[in-house]
Design an enzyme around this catalytic site. Structure first.
Site, short mmCIF file in Angstrom:
data_model
loop_
_atom_site.label_atom_id
_atom_site.label_comp_id
_atom_site.label_asym_id
_atom_site.label_seq_id
_atom_site.Cartn_x
_atom_site.Cartn_y
_atom_site.Cartn_z
N GLY A 1 -22.18 3.34 -13.93
CA GLY A 1 -22.67 2.46 -12.88
C GLY A 1 -23.16 3.29 -11.71
N GLN B 1 -25.09 5.02 -2.92
CA GLN B 1 -24.76 6.34 -3.52
C GLN B 1 -25.98 7.24 -3.63
OE1 GLN B 1 -22.46 4.37 -6.93
NE2 GLN B 1 -21.28 6.23 -6.55
N CYS C 1 -15.57 7.98 -9.54
CA CYS C 1 -16.72 7.59 -8.70
C CYS C 1 -17.65 8.79 -8.61
CB CYS C 1 -16.23 7.19 -7.31
SG CYS C 1 -17.57 6.67 -6.21
N LEU C 2 -18.94 8.53 -8.81
CA LEU C 2 -19.91 9.63 -8.76
C LEU C 2 -20.03 10.20 -7.34
CD1 LEU C 2 -22.67 8.27 -11.18
CD2 LEU C 2 -20.77 9.83 -11.68
N HIS D 1 -16.38 -2.49 -8.86
CA HIS D 1 -16.51 -1.18 -8.21
C HIS D 1 -17.90 -1.06 -7.56
CE1 HIS D 1 -15.79 3.38 -8.40
NE2 HIS D 1 -17.09 3.30 -8.13
N GLU D 2 -18.95 -1.50 -8.28
CA GLU D 2 -20.32 -1.37 -7.75
C GLU D 2 -20.55 -2.32 -6.58
OE1 GLU D 2 -21.69 1.21 -8.63
OE2 GLU D 2 -20.49 1.53 -10.42
N HIS E 1 -19.14 -0.98 -3.50
CA HIS E 1 -20.01 0.03 -2.86
C HIS E 1 -20.99 -0.65 -1.91
CE1 HIS E 1 -19.20 4.01 -4.43
NE2 HIS E 1 -19.25 3.62 -5.69
O1 K1U Z 1 -20.19 3.79 -9.07
C1 K1U Z 1 -19.85 4.89 -9.50
O2 K1U Z 1 -19.41 5.75 -8.76
C2 K1U Z 1 -19.94 5.17 -10.98
C3 K1U Z 1 -18.59 5.14 -11.68
C4 K1U Z 1 -18.32 3.73 -12.14
C5 K1U Z 1 -16.95 3.39 -12.59
C6 K1U Z 1 -16.21 4.20 -13.44
C7 K1U Z 1 -14.94 3.85 -13.86
C8 K1U Z 1 -14.40 2.67 -13.46
C9 K1U Z 1 -15.11 1.87 -12.59
C10 K1U Z 1 -16.38 2.22 -12.19
C11 K1U Z 1 -18.66 6.11 -12.86
O3 K1U Z 1 -19.44 5.94 -13.73
S1 K1U Z 1 -17.57 7.47 -12.86
C12 K1U Z 1 -17.91 8.26 -14.42
C13 K1U Z 1 -17.37 7.52 -15.60
O4 K1U Z 1 -16.48 6.71 -15.46
C14 K1U Z 1 -17.90 7.79 -16.96
C15 K1U Z 1 -18.80 8.77 -17.22
C16 K1U Z 1 -19.28 8.98 -18.50
C17 K1U Z 1 -18.85 8.20 -19.53
C18 K1U Z 1 -17.93 7.21 -19.31
C19 K1U Z 1 -17.45 6.99 -18.01
ZN ZN Z 2 -18.34 4.71 -7.18
#
Ligand code: K1U
Ligand code: ZN
Length: 189
Positions: free
Chosen positions: A64, A69, A111-112, A153-154, A157
């Site tokens: 996401g 972001q 979270c990225l 989560h999104e 944000h």
């Molecule tokens: O919004 C963001 O920061 C993105 C975040 C979203 C998220 C992850 C986990 C739970 C809730 C919301 C991410 O994508 S972090 C990276 C991640 O979870 C992932 C990366 C590659 C493959 C699978 C998952």
């Molecule tokens: Zn995030």
């Protein structure tokens, strides 16, 4: 006269890939600000921006990404839970949580904008989310599992809320102090 050999041509022309955008990393005031609604005047810009956000999310990789972001003050987010499989992107314009279940679930979140940090967050297990698609049509998703967590989560944000804001002050401050330290190290080399 000798025959000229034509230059090799690719049989198909691949669609141009959207360019990625730099990620905003915490702490940053842009991640703590409530974003504004996408209006009709923003529509032309939003389509190209959403493609660049998807490219950024796939490259990270993530499941996401929300507009703040990438430093954009708009209620826009993208989600794809199958980044390594067949792409299934969802572009959410002005998303809104319409309904939440009373049952909650605890899931590990990342979270990225807070790279390398993960924590268990408790949220409603199921959500109903309404949003506008790129054609301006209102759509509704009823989600559970990881999709429900990711949508919340999104949308958080877009309201300037990070997953660490759901943790105890102690856990939040441990993570945020690490982020401050890492930012200082990146700046000073
Ligand atoms: O919004 C963001 O920061 C993105 C975040 C979203 C998220 C992850 C986990 C739970 C809730 C919301 C991410 O994508 S972090 C990276 C991640 O979870 C992932 C990366 C590659 C493959 C699978 C998952
Ligand atoms: Zn995030």
């Amino acid at each position: 006269m000798s025959a000229q050999t034509p230059a090799a041509q690719p049989e198909t022309t691949a669609a141009p890939q959207a360019e990625t955008l730099p990620l905003v990393i915490a702490p940053d005031p842009r991640l703590k600000t409530r974003t504004r609604l996408v209006t009709a005047a923003d529509r032309t810009r939003v389509s190209a921006l959403a493609q660049r956000m998807l490219a950024t999310m796939y490259a990270a990789p993530g499941i996401g990404l929300a507009a703040p972001q990438v430093g954009v003050d708009l209620r826009l987010a993208v989600v794809d839970l199958q980044p390594d499989d067949k792409p299934a992107p969802i572009i959410l314009i002005n998303p809104k949580v319409e309904k939440t279940s009373t049952e909650e679930v605890t899931r590990e979140e990342g979270c990225l904008s807070i790279p390398g940090q993960y924590a268990d967050v408790t949220r409603p297990e199921r959500v109903t989310v309404s949003y506008e698609d790129l054609d301006g049509h209102t759509q509704t998703i009823e989600a559970d599992g990881l999709l429900a967590t990711c949508l919340q989560h999104e949308i958080d944000h877009l309201d300037g809320i990070l997953f660490v804001d759901h943790l105890s002050a102690l856990k939040r401050n441990i993570i945020l102090r690490k982020m401050v330290k890492e930012k200082r190290l990146r700046k000073n080399g």
